[in-house]
Design a protein around this motif. Sequence first.
Motif, PDB file in Angstrom:
ATOM      1  N   MET A   1      13.273  -9.692 -32.833  1.00  0.00           N
ATOM      2  CA  MET A   1      14.360  -8.759 -33.113  1.00  0.00           C
ATOM      3  C   MET A   1      13.890  -7.740 -34.152  1.00  0.00           C
ATOM      4  O   MET A   1      13.352  -8.115 -35.193  1.00  0.00           O
ATOM      5  CB  MET A   1      15.590  -9.506 -33.633  1.00  0.00           C
ATOM      6  N   GLY A   3      14.934  -5.534 -36.530  1.00  0.00           N
ATOM      7  CA  GLY A   3      15.411  -5.035 -37.812  1.00  0.00           C
ATOM      8  C   GLY A   3      14.311  -5.272 -38.840  1.00  0.00           C
ATOM      9  O   GLY A   3      13.204  -5.712 -38.492  1.00  0.00           O
ATOM     10  N   PRO A   4      14.581  -4.986 -40.126  1.00  0.00           N
ATOM     11  CA  PRO A   4      13.522  -5.175 -41.123  1.00  0.00           C
ATOM     12  C   PRO A   4      13.002  -6.611 -41.188  1.00  0.00           C
ATOM     13  O   PRO A   4      11.801  -6.834 -41.349  1.00  0.00           O
ATOM     14  CB  PRO A   4      14.192  -4.759 -42.437  1.00  0.00           C
ATOM     15  N   ALA A   5      13.908  -7.611 -41.026  1.00  0.00           N
ATOM     16  CA  ALA A   5      13.454  -9.002 -41.105  1.00  0.00           C
ATOM     17  C   ALA A   5      12.525  -9.330 -39.931  1.00  0.00           C
ATOM     18  O   ALA A   5      11.442  -9.910 -40.129  1.00  0.00           O
ATOM     19  CB  ALA A   5      14.656  -9.949 -41.122  1.00  0.00           C
ATOM     20  N   GLU A  24      13.481  -6.591 -29.002  1.00  0.00           N
ATOM     21  CA  GLU A  24      14.562  -5.808 -29.609  1.00  0.00           C
ATOM     22  C   GLU A  24      15.487  -5.339 -28.499  1.00  0.00           C
ATOM     23  O   GLU A  24      15.046  -4.672 -27.570  1.00  0.00           O
ATOM     24  CB  GLU A  24      14.018  -4.617 -30.392  1.00  0.00           C
ATOM     25  N   LYS A  25      16.758  -5.719 -28.596  1.00  0.00           N
ATOM     26  CA  LYS A  25      17.673  -5.409 -27.488  1.00  0.00           C
ATOM     27  C   LYS A  25      17.998  -3.918 -27.382  1.00  0.00           C
ATOM     28  O   LYS A  25      18.301  -3.431 -26.298  1.00  0.00           O
ATOM     29  CB  LYS A  25      18.949  -6.251 -27.588  1.00  0.00           C
ATOM     30  N   GLY A  31      17.169  -1.809 -36.667  1.00  0.00           N
ATOM     31  CA  GLY A  31      18.443  -2.481 -36.909  1.00  0.00           C
ATOM     32  C   GLY A  31      19.382  -1.635 -37.766  1.00  0.00           C
ATOM     33  O   GLY A  31      19.517  -0.420 -37.546  1.00  0.00           O
ATOM     34  N   GLN A  32      19.980  -2.266 -38.755  1.00  0.00           N
ATOM     35  CA  GLN A  32      20.958  -1.571 -39.615  1.00  0.00           C
ATOM     36  C   GLN A  32      20.337  -0.434 -40.430  1.00  0.00           C
ATOM     37  O   GLN A  32      21.053   0.419 -40.957  1.00  0.00           O
ATOM     38  CB  GLN A  32      21.613  -2.558 -40.579  1.00  0.00           C
ATOM     39  N   ALA A  36      21.964   2.670 -42.390  1.00  0.00           N
ATOM     40  CA  ALA A  36      21.844   2.637 -43.861  1.00  0.00           C
ATOM     41  C   ALA A  36      21.234   3.939 -44.376  1.00  0.00           C
ATOM     42  O   ALA A  36      21.475   4.340 -45.516  1.00  0.00           O
ATOM     43  CB  ALA A  36      20.996   1.447 -44.296  1.00  0.00           C
ATOM     44  N   LYS A  42      19.913   8.776 -48.929  1.00  0.00           N
ATOM     45  CA  LYS A  42      19.306   7.551 -48.386  1.00  0.00           C
ATOM     46  C   LYS A  42      18.338   7.791 -47.234  1.00  0.00           C
ATOM     47  O   LYS A  42      17.903   6.840 -46.584  1.00  0.00           O
ATOM     48  CB  LYS A  42      20.416   6.588 -47.976  1.00  0.00           C
ATOM     49  N   ALA A  69      16.598 -10.937 -26.449  1.00  0.00           N
ATOM     50  CA  ALA A  69      16.014 -12.284 -26.462  1.00  0.00           C
ATOM     51  C   ALA A  69      17.089 -13.297 -26.090  1.00  0.00           C
ATOM     52  O   ALA A  69      18.164 -13.303 -26.692  1.00  0.00           O
ATOM     53  CB  ALA A  69      15.470 -12.593 -27.848  1.00  0.00           C
ATOM     54  N   THR A  86      18.401 -11.955 -35.889  1.00  0.00           N
ATOM     55  CA  THR A  86      19.396 -11.193 -35.118  1.00  0.00           C
ATOM     56  C   THR A  86      20.338 -10.358 -35.982  1.00  0.00           C
ATOM     57  O   THR A  86      21.179  -9.622 -35.457  1.00  0.00           O
ATOM     58  CB  THR A  86      20.226 -12.143 -34.220  1.00  0.00           C
ATOM     59  N   GLY A  87      20.226 -10.480 -37.298  1.00  0.00           N
ATOM     60  CA  GLY A  87      20.975  -9.584 -38.179  1.00  0.00           C
ATOM     61  C   GLY A  87      22.469  -9.854 -38.222  1.00  0.00           C
ATOM     62  O   GLY A  87      22.914 -11.003 -38.161  1.00  0.00           O
ATOM     63  N   ASP A 254      19.744 -11.194 -42.331  1.00  0.00           N
ATOM     64  CA  ASP A 254      21.214 -11.182 -42.328  1.00  0.00           C
ATOM     65  C   ASP A 254      21.832 -12.219 -41.405  1.00  0.00           C
ATOM     66  O   ASP A 254      23.007 -12.543 -41.563  1.00  0.00           O
ATOM     67  CB  ASP A 254      21.728  -9.794 -41.906  1.00  0.00           C
ATOM     68  N   ASP A 260      20.852  -7.951 -48.056  1.00  0.00           N
ATOM     69  CA  ASP A 260      20.280  -6.603 -48.164  1.00  0.00           C
ATOM     70  C   ASP A 260      18.830  -6.599 -47.677  1.00  0.00           C
ATOM     71  O   ASP A 260      18.318  -7.612 -47.186  1.00  0.00           O
ATOM     72  CB  ASP A 260      20.375  -6.093 -49.608  1.00  0.00           C
ATOM     73  N   ILE A 261      18.174  -5.469 -47.838  1.00  0.00           N
ATOM     74  CA  ILE A 261      16.825  -5.308 -47.284  1.00  0.00           C
ATOM     75  C   ILE A 261      15.855  -6.266 -47.976  1.00  0.00           C
ATOM     76  O   ILE A 261      15.007  -6.876 -47.321  1.00  0.00           O
ATOM     77  CB  ILE A 261      16.345  -3.844 -47.435  1.00  0.00           C
TER      78      ILE A 261
END
Length: 275
Positions: A1, A3-5, A24-25, A31-32, A36, A42, A69, A86-87, A254, A260-261
């Motif tokens: 997935m 996102g950052p994680a 990644e779907k 991701g977020q 953000a 930002k 996934a 999956t956040g 998440d 958070d990041i």
Amino acid sequence: MGGPAGLEAARVAATKGHEVTLFEKQNYLGGQLNIASVPPRKIEIRRSIEDLTQACIQAGVQIQQGREADTDSILSLSPDTVIVATGANSFMPPIVGIDDSGVCDAWKVLAGEQKVTGRVVIIGGGIVGCETAEYLAEQGCQVAIVEMSEEVGAGIGITVLPSVLETYRRYGVTQHPGLKVTRIEPNHFQEAQEQEAQKSQQSSHEINIVCKDQQSNIVPFVADFAVIASGARPQIFDSSDLLAQGIEVIEVGDCVKVADISHAIKTAYDAANSI
Ligand SMILES: Cc1cc2nc3c(=O)[nH]c(=O)nc-3n(C[C@H](O)[C@H](O)[C@H](O)COP(=O)(O)OP(=O)(O)OC[C@H]3O[C@@H](n4cnc5c(N)ncnc54)[C@H](O)[C@@H]3O)c2cc1C
């Protein structure tokens, strides 16, 4: 997935010599971070998506975008370990009238999927609500923030807070702590006028956002839109079939705890290092 994680876990695992596939779907990574990075000041967050993606490519991660996934797609790769990242999803509270067409989701507004104009009440004065208020004020909206707790902007860093307040002062954003929204309803007085407006091809839809203060007094707001910014909930991934087959599953970011990041990156780094 992706996102950052997920990106960080993939990067570290691939750097350590593992054969890594990232699902990644969406058709885009980050991701977020994609939303953000939208509010004022930002934009630099966007660069971290590019940096993490490049680092994954260089480490040899197989990136499969636009692919969700699930148990079958994961088992088809016969993995030894699955890192679930999956956040989270935005949370829509069970307020009466939340399905009104004038009620939007802050995440979708920041993503450009929902457009709001005119008078906007932001429901939820946490970081996302406060940043969405700044973003919409700069877009020309007349913004009020309603927050259930005693403080609007709790959690905003003290170095950032003066800039946020300056934006509020400049654009006339009003803050209303200590108010709980009890229902959202069409403005019935306005409905008659709407019918007239529709006859003349103009569209307008006013809503009442009805709140209660801590003494149970009714405090109403009239707006063109309400934007919900009431937090997020982990996106749960069902790993039971993978675990039943003896596959190691580690959850990071998440989807474990909305944070958070830095939490996403640290939990991902530790997980990938542990395998
Ligand atoms: C508006 C906003 C502003 C923010 N500002 C900040 C900030 O200033 N500083 C900060 O530290 N944090 C901020 N955050 C929080 C931060 O963005 C998140 O904590 C972080 O992105 C979490 O990372 P993650 O990888 O765990 O989850 P996510 O970023 O949610 O990524 C999860 C990814 O998994 C994908 N996915 C989900 N299910 C599947 C599946 N079954 N198959 C394939 N893919 C799947 C999703 O599409 C998504 O791309 C903000 C969040 C928001 C919403």
